[in-house]
Enzyme design. Structure first.
Site, PDB file in Angstrom:
ATOM      1  N   TYR A 157       0.843  -1.207   0.000  1.00 58.32           N
ATOM      2  CA  TYR A 157       0.000   0.000   0.000  1.00 58.32           C
ATOM      3  C   TYR A 157       0.875   1.254   0.000  1.00 58.32           C
ATOM      4  O   TYR A 157       0.680   2.159  -0.817  1.00 58.32           O
ATOM      5  CB  TYR A 157      -0.939  -0.003   1.212  1.00 58.32           C
ATOM      6  CG  TYR A 157      -1.793   1.246   1.266  1.00 58.32           C
ATOM      7  CD1 TYR A 157      -2.819   1.431   0.350  1.00 58.32           C
ATOM      8  CD2 TYR A 157      -1.559   2.249   2.204  1.00 58.32           C
ATOM      9  CE1 TYR A 157      -3.604   2.584   0.375  1.00 58.32           C
ATOM     10  CE2 TYR A 157      -2.329   3.395   2.244  1.00 58.32           C
ATOM     11  CZ  TYR A 157      -3.351   3.552   1.323  1.00 58.32           C
ATOM     12  OH  TYR A 157      -4.126   4.708   1.343  1.00 58.32           O
ATOM     13  N   LYS A 161       1.265   4.125  -3.046  1.00 57.87           N
ATOM     14  CA  LYS A 161       0.985   5.560  -2.883  1.00 57.87           C
ATOM     15  C   LYS A 161       2.225   6.401  -3.188  1.00 57.87           C
ATOM     16  O   LYS A 161       2.117   7.536  -3.642  1.00 57.87           O
ATOM     17  CB  LYS A 161       0.439   5.832  -1.485  1.00 57.87           C
ATOM     18  CG  LYS A 161      -0.942   5.199  -1.249  1.00 57.87           C
ATOM     19  CD  LYS A 161      -1.962   5.669  -2.274  1.00 57.87           C
ATOM     20  CE  LYS A 161      -3.368   5.149  -2.012  1.00 57.87           C
ATOM     21  NZ  LYS A 161      -4.361   5.629  -2.980  1.00 57.87           N
TER      22      LYS A 161
HETATM   23  N1  LIG Z   1      -9.473   6.773   4.693  1.00 60.90           N
HETATM   24  C1  LIG Z   1      -8.194   6.957   4.930  1.00 60.90           C
HETATM   25  O1  LIG Z   1      -7.723   6.924   6.084  1.00 60.90           O
HETATM   26  C2  LIG Z   1      -7.278   7.282   3.766  1.00 60.90           C
HETATM   27  C3  LIG Z   1      -6.035   7.875   4.042  1.00 60.90           C
HETATM   28  C4  LIG Z   1      -5.186   8.173   3.002  1.00 60.90           C
HETATM   29  C5  LIG Z   1      -5.554   7.900   1.688  1.00 60.90           C
HETATM   30  N2  LIG Z   1      -6.754   7.314   1.439  1.00 60.90           N
HETATM   31  C6  LIG Z   1      -7.085   7.028   0.029  1.00 60.90           C
HETATM   32  O2  LIG Z   1      -8.294   7.667  -0.293  1.00 60.90           O
HETATM   33  C7  LIG Z   1      -8.907   6.974  -1.374  1.00 60.90           C
HETATM   34  C8  LIG Z   1     -10.382   6.790  -1.056  1.00 60.90           C
HETATM   35  O3  LIG Z   1     -10.498   5.938   0.064  1.00 60.90           O
HETATM   36  P1  LIG Z   1     -11.613   6.114   1.179  1.00 60.90           P
HETATM   37  O4  LIG Z   1     -10.925   6.428   2.432  1.00 60.90           O
HETATM   38  O5  LIG Z   1     -12.696   6.994   0.721  1.00 60.90           O
HETATM   39  O6  LIG Z   1     -12.088   4.575   1.287  1.00 60.90           O
HETATM   40  P2  LIG Z   1     -13.482   3.877   0.983  1.00 60.90           P
HETATM   41  O7  LIG Z   1     -14.555   4.508   1.792  1.00 60.90           O
HETATM   42  O8  LIG Z   1     -13.187   2.429   1.153  1.00 60.90           O
HETATM   43  O9  LIG Z   1     -13.753   4.199  -0.556  1.00 60.90           O
HETATM   44  C9  LIG Z   1     -13.080   3.526  -1.590  1.00 60.90           C
HETATM   45  C10 LIG Z   1     -13.801   3.756  -2.903  1.00 60.90           C
HETATM   46  O10 LIG Z   1     -13.117   3.022  -3.927  1.00 60.90           O
HETATM   47  C11 LIG Z   1     -14.054   2.162  -4.585  1.00 60.90           C
HETATM   48  N3  LIG Z   1     -13.417   0.938  -5.024  1.00 60.90           N
HETATM   49  C12 LIG Z   1     -12.831  -0.002  -4.247  1.00 60.90           C
HETATM   50  N4  LIG Z   1     -12.406  -1.023  -5.006  1.00 60.90           N
HETATM   51  C13 LIG Z   1     -12.729  -0.712  -6.289  1.00 60.90           C
HETATM   52  C14 LIG Z   1     -12.561  -1.380  -7.541  1.00 60.90           C
HETATM   53  N5  LIG Z   1     -11.976  -2.590  -7.616  1.00 60.90           N
HETATM   54  N6  LIG Z   1     -13.012  -0.787  -8.653  1.00 60.90           N
HETATM   55  C15 LIG Z   1     -13.629   0.422  -8.589  1.00 60.90           C
HETATM   56  N7  LIG Z   1     -13.820   1.096  -7.442  1.00 60.90           N
HETATM   57  C16 LIG Z   1     -13.374   0.534  -6.316  1.00 60.90           C
HETATM   58  C17 LIG Z   1     -15.126   1.888  -3.525  1.00 60.90           C
HETATM   59  O11 LIG Z   1     -16.380   1.578  -4.110  1.00 60.90           O
HETATM   60  P3  LIG Z   1     -16.935   0.093  -4.361  1.00 60.90           P
HETATM   61  O12 LIG Z   1     -16.637  -0.708  -3.138  1.00 60.90           O
HETATM   62  O13 LIG Z   1     -18.370   0.351  -4.617  1.00 60.90           O
HETATM   63  O14 LIG Z   1     -16.217  -0.397  -5.576  1.00 60.90           O
HETATM   64  C18 LIG Z   1     -15.243   3.270  -2.869  1.00 60.90           C
HETATM   65  O15 LIG Z   1     -16.051   4.110  -3.637  1.00 60.90           O
HETATM   66  C19 LIG Z   1      -8.118   5.687  -1.556  1.00 60.90           C
HETATM   67  O16 LIG Z   1      -7.245   5.806  -2.671  1.00 60.90           O
HETATM   68  C20 LIG Z   1      -7.315   5.559  -0.269  1.00 60.90           C
HETATM   69  O17 LIG Z   1      -6.108   4.859  -0.450  1.00 60.90           O
HETATM   70  C21 LIG Z   1      -7.621   7.010   2.442  1.00 60.90           C
END
Ligand SMILES: NC(=O)c1ccc[n+]([C@@H]2O[C@H](COP(=O)([O-])OP(=O)(O)OC[C@H]3O[C@@H](n4cnc5c(N)ncnc54)[C@H](OP(=O)(O)O)[C@@H]3O)[C@@H](O)[C@H]2O)c1
Length: 264
Positions: A157, A161
């Site tokens: 991961y 990133k």
């Molecule tokens: N939350 C944190 O602490 C955090 C911190 C740093 C960076 N991020 C980054 O922020 C971004 C968004 O994450 P989030 O925190 O909002 O998490 P999340 O709530 O799990 O959202 C992830 C999104 O990606 C979609 N997704 C997952 N697998 C997929 C696939 N195979 N094909 C198409 N869509 C897919 C999910 O929708 P479906 O399940 O409907 O496909 C959902 O809409 C990510 O890149 C993550 O690495 C998050």
């Protein structure tokens, strides 16, 4: 109300919930039409209707698994088939899996590379030429504070990133002076479904501080993109850490991250 996005379309990946959905709302609030994509067709349908009604913009849901080989092309073909164009690409879809590399599942480790890296590059490659030709729009990539150092106990991961950050900064430079914006949004811990899928709920990191609301993260990312800021780190503490890390001995950083990613 400003509507600087009027007449433009933003494609947001991972828009069924979390940061992606809130980013989509920021673009809609500024007048952009939306294309929302993720795997969950029902959620996309519901959110597209809600945002279209609330902001008076067009919102098209397209359900695609971007983790599948060819997922990016499938999405691009579906967009073209609807006669839609993409001015802004928000590469937000991504996931993480916590735990040691040894004993991890091969499909989950490679799946992170497929979604966080390969699909992001594939989509950018499709839409980048028309952005440059039109001299507007751009790419908002969602990386993480994980991008700034290696991540023992979440190695792939963090590496994925780091790729996103490096790629984004290089594109920012390539686009300089063209009118095309490139920003890399680097959130720290954020309220969403991320932690549940990643299994990071028991780590020391998860016990330090409260995750930021996803809308706050999205608003900072949106503003950063609008201003063509190369890198947007959310939260003062996260920004300070990211700026200090390069000056610390790598061995020390590895020990600290290993400790933070360890279960307590
Ligand atoms: N939350 C944190 O602490 C955090 C911190 C740093 C960076 N991020 C980054 O922020 C971004 C968004 O994450 P989030 O925190 O909002 O998490 P999340 O709530 O799990 O959202 C992830 C999104 O990606 C979609 N997704 C997952 N697998 C997929 C696939 N195979 N094909 C198409 N869509 C897919 C999910 O929708 P479906 O399940 O409907 O496909 C959902 O809409 C990510 O890149 C993550 O690495 C998050």
């Amino acid at each position: 109300m400003t509507t600087s996005g009027k007449g433009q379309t933003a494609l947001v990946t991972g828009a069924s919930g979390g940061i992606g959905l809130d980013l989509a709302e920021c673009f809609a609030a500024d007048g952009y039409d939306l294309i929302l994509t993720a795997r969950s067709a029902d959620a996309l349908e519901t959110e597209a209707k809600r945002l279209a009604d609330k902001y008076g913009v067009g919102a098209t849901p397209i359900a695609v698994d971007l983790g599948e080989p060819g997922g990016g092309k499938k999405l691009a073909d579906a967009i073209a088939a609807r006669g839609l164009d993409v001015d802004v690409l928000v590469n937000n879809a991504g996931y993480g899996i916590a735990g040691a590399f040894n004993g991890s599942r091969n499909n989950e480790q490679l799946g992170m590379i497929d979604l966080n890296v390969r699909a992001l590059v594939e989509l950018t490659h499709v839409f980048w030429p028309s952005m440059l030709a039109k001299k507007r729009g751009g790419v908002l990539n969602v990386a993480s504070t994980a991008a700034f150092q290696p991540g023992p106990l979440m190695a792939i991961y963090y590496a994925s990133k780091a790729f996103v950050l490096s790629f984004s900064e290089a594109l920012w430079k390539e686009a300089e002076g063209t009118g095309v914006h490139v920003s890399c949004l680097c959130p720290g811990p954020t309220q969403s479904n991320f932690r549940q899928r990643a299994g990071t709920g028991k780590t020391r990191l998860s016990r330090t501080g409260t995750p930021m609301p996803s809308m706050l993260v999205a608003q900072q990312g949106y503003r950063g993109f609008r201003d063509n800021r190369r890198v947007v780190i959310t939260g003062t503490r996260n920004a300070v850490v990211a700026h200090v890390v390069p000056f610390l001995p790598r061995r020390t950083v590895l020990g600290l991250v290993h400790s933070m990613q360890s279960p307590v």
